[in-house]
Design an enzyme around this catalytic site. Structure first.
Site, mmCIF file in Angstrom:
data_model
loop_
_atom_site.group_PDB
_atom_site.id
_atom_site.type_symbol
_atom_site.label_atom_id
_atom_site.label_comp_id
_atom_site.label_asym_id
_atom_site.label_seq_id
_atom_site.Cartn_x
_atom_site.Cartn_y
_atom_site.Cartn_z
ATOM 1 N N LYS A 23 0.846 -1.204 0.000
ATOM 2 C CA LYS A 23 0.000 0.000 0.000
ATOM 3 C C LYS A 23 0.877 1.249 0.000
ATOM 4 O O LYS A 23 1.892 1.302 0.708
ATOM 5 C CB LYS A 23 -0.905 -0.034 1.237
ATOM 6 C CG LYS A 23 -1.948 1.071 1.289
ATOM 7 C CD LYS A 23 -2.846 0.913 2.522
ATOM 8 C CE LYS A 23 -3.931 1.974 2.588
ATOM 9 N NZ LYS A 23 -4.783 1.832 3.797
ATOM 10 N N SER B 98 -9.724 1.947 2.815
ATOM 11 C CA SER B 98 -8.836 2.658 1.914
ATOM 12 C C SER B 98 -7.842 1.761 1.170
ATOM 13 O O SER B 98 -7.280 2.200 0.168
ATOM 14 C CB SER B 98 -8.081 3.726 2.693
ATOM 15 O OG SER B 98 -7.255 3.130 3.674
ATOM 16 N N SER C 198 -9.881 -0.358 7.039
ATOM 17 C CA SER C 198 -9.303 -0.290 5.695
ATOM 18 C C SER C 198 -8.621 -1.551 5.181
ATOM 19 O O SER C 198 -8.225 -1.596 4.019
ATOM 20 C CB SER C 198 -8.314 0.864 5.615
ATOM 21 O OG SER C 198 -9.023 2.053 5.448
HETATM 22 N N1 GLN Z 1 -12.969 4.237 6.192
HETATM 23 C C1 GLN Z 1 -12.451 4.660 7.449
HETATM 24 C C2 GLN Z 1 -12.054 6.116 7.369
HETATM 25 O O1 GLN Z 1 -12.316 6.716 6.384
HETATM 26 C C3 GLN Z 1 -11.291 3.819 7.844
HETATM 27 C C4 GLN Z 1 -10.095 4.120 7.053
HETATM 28 C C5 GLN Z 1 -8.907 3.309 7.474
HETATM 29 O O2 GLN Z 1 -9.029 2.296 8.153
HETATM 30 N N2 GLN Z 1 -7.738 3.795 7.086
HETATM 31 O O3 GLN Z 1 -11.490 6.669 8.261
#
Ligand code: GLN
Length: 446
Positions: free
Chosen positions: A52, A127, A151
């Site tokens: 990532k 994400s 994410s």
């Molecule tokens: N979707 C969640 C957010 O927008 C979690 C994102 C993540 O785990 N990096 O914060």
């Protein structure tokens, strides 16, 4: 072979921001030579991995999906990157993500929107959407993702792969670009449960470069895989099966739980009473920490700098206005507000107290049960564009995952069937540092 595969599907899926073909082929050659000489190879030798793009890689651009870091080439490796390299893994490239990992669809990337390989009109989740899409479309054997609130698990569920958010402190965060430091963890995204255990073996462990890294005895996560689930106590939290969850998704989870029951597990319903506050708690704590962490992107130290400015204030304002996308700005504003004097007690401090209650909910259930099972996401993968203009509906896709990050416990998502050709994810939550029990449960079902 993998670069050929990438050439074939990447135009449709768009999993990667950067491909590192030259470095990968060089490493592959090195591994070949070691093999020819009969030298000992690392645990991940020769196996292609995607990383990532918020995990730093020495000499290779690390953008965080942001214009702010569009041309940022880190001078060092994250601890996990170094571990992969030391085990002779072959890094194919850096995968797409929501800007600074803020989002649930990968639509917040400044560069591209990754597609869900099962249906290209749908999101892969986020994400870590690029990592999940790369694994399921076989553009990599496995990938690393990061989770602050879901994410790893949510994109794993949307793409039909296995994704694990380890216990907070198990995997070093050194070199993971910080979003919310008290929640962030790096974890494996793999095609099956055994791969997940193997990758975890190789990235977990104490690191003096991360002050929140926990010093514990090393565990071989492949050891317990085949132990089975006879007598295992499974809890189903009623709040995770309420009417906000698509009933078709729930039915798949109940079917999967029946399979585990058939294998000898004992299943009961429980309550995690503070669940209803999890999302509001998360969306105070995560933005608060983000607003502080992202203060470093000021146009002076590194990253994007605006072209025309007449004062230092103007330099900051223009750089940050031009460099950050909408969602990141929204979080910085929310976070700054919650931390400001006069509001700190009402929001941030209260959220920290509720966080303690959420953590206690899990501790209470784990006094009697070994794992907690729920759906990973309330819905099937949604359409590209469907939620992008409506942040609240986007935030709702995290209702089943954020509590786990707030509590610091580990959780895995694995595929448990398909509805209309789209994968459904089952979430298995475990006690802190008890990844082995999660993995053996997942392995038994798989
Ligand atoms: N979707 C969640 C957010 O927008 C979690 C994102 C993540 O785990 N990096 O914060």
């Amino acid at each position: 072979r993998y670069f050929k595969r990438i050439e074939k599907v990447e135009g449709k899926v768009e999993s990667y921001i950067t491909l590192t073909k030259e470095e990968a082929l060089k490493k592959a050659k090195e591994v070949d030579e070691k093999l020819a000489k009969g030298e000992e190879l690392g645990d991940l030798a020769g196996i292609p991995v995607a990383v990532k793009d918020n995990i730093v890689t020495e000499g290779v651009k690390t953008t965080c999906g942001s214009k702010m870091l569009e041309n940022f080439v880190p001078p060092y490796d994250a601890t996990v990157t170094k571990k992969l390299k030391d085990e002779d893994a072959i890094i194919l490239g850096k995968t797409n993500l929501d800007e600074f990992a803020m989002g649930s669809s990968t639509e917040n990337s400044a560069f591209k929107t990754t597609k869900n390989p099962w249906d290209l009109s749908r999101v892969p989740g986020g994400s870590s959407g690029g990592s999940a899409a790369a694994v399921v479309s076989d553009e990599a054997v496995y990938a690393l993702g990061s989770s602050t609130g879901g994410s790893i698990r949510q994109p794993a569920a949307f793409c039909g792969i296995v994704g694990l958010k380890p216990t907070y402190g198990l995997v070093s965060r050194y070199g993971l670009v910080a979003f919310a430091s008290s929640l962030d963890q790096i974890g494996p995204m793999t095609k099956d449960v055994e791969d997940c255990a193997i990758v975890l073996n190789n990235i977990a462990g104490y690191d003096k470069m991360d002050s929140t890294s926990v010093n514990r005895e090393k565990v071989d996560y492949t050891k317990a895989l085949k132990e089975g689930v006879k007598g295992l106590k499974i809890a189903l939290p009623k709040e995770y099966f309420d009417d906000r969850i698509d009933s078709r998704v729930k039915d798949k989870i109940y079917d999967a739980v029946k399979v585990l029951e058939g294998l000898g597990a004992e299943v009961s319903e429980v309550s995690l009473p503070h669940s209803e506050y999890a999302l509001s708690t998360y969306y105070i704590i995560a933005p608060a920490e983000a607003s502080s962490n992202l203060a470093r992107f000021d146009g002076v130290r590194y990253g994007y700098r605006t072209e025309n400015y007449n004062s230092i204030d103007e330099l900051f304002i223009k750089t940050r206005s031009e460099g950050f996308g909408e969602e990141v700005k929204r979080r910085i504003m929310v976070g700054t507000y919650c931390l400001s004097s006069g509001y700190y007690d009402a929001y941030y401090k209260r959220a920290q107290k509720v966080r303690t209650l959420i953590k206690k909910d899990f501790e209470d259930v784990f006094k009697k049960y070994d794992v907690i099972i729920s759906p990973t996401t309330p819905t099937l993968p949604f359409k590209i564009g469907e939620k992008k203009e409506d942040p609240i509906s986007m935030y709702l896709s995290d209702i089943l995952t954020v509590s786990i990050n707030l509590a610091g416990v580990p959780a895995l998502s694995m595929p448990c069937g398909y509805i209309d050709g789209l994968p459904v994810g089952m979430q298995i939550i475990g006690k802190a540092f008890d990844e082995s029990t999660i993995l053996k449960t997942a392995y038994a079902y798989e």
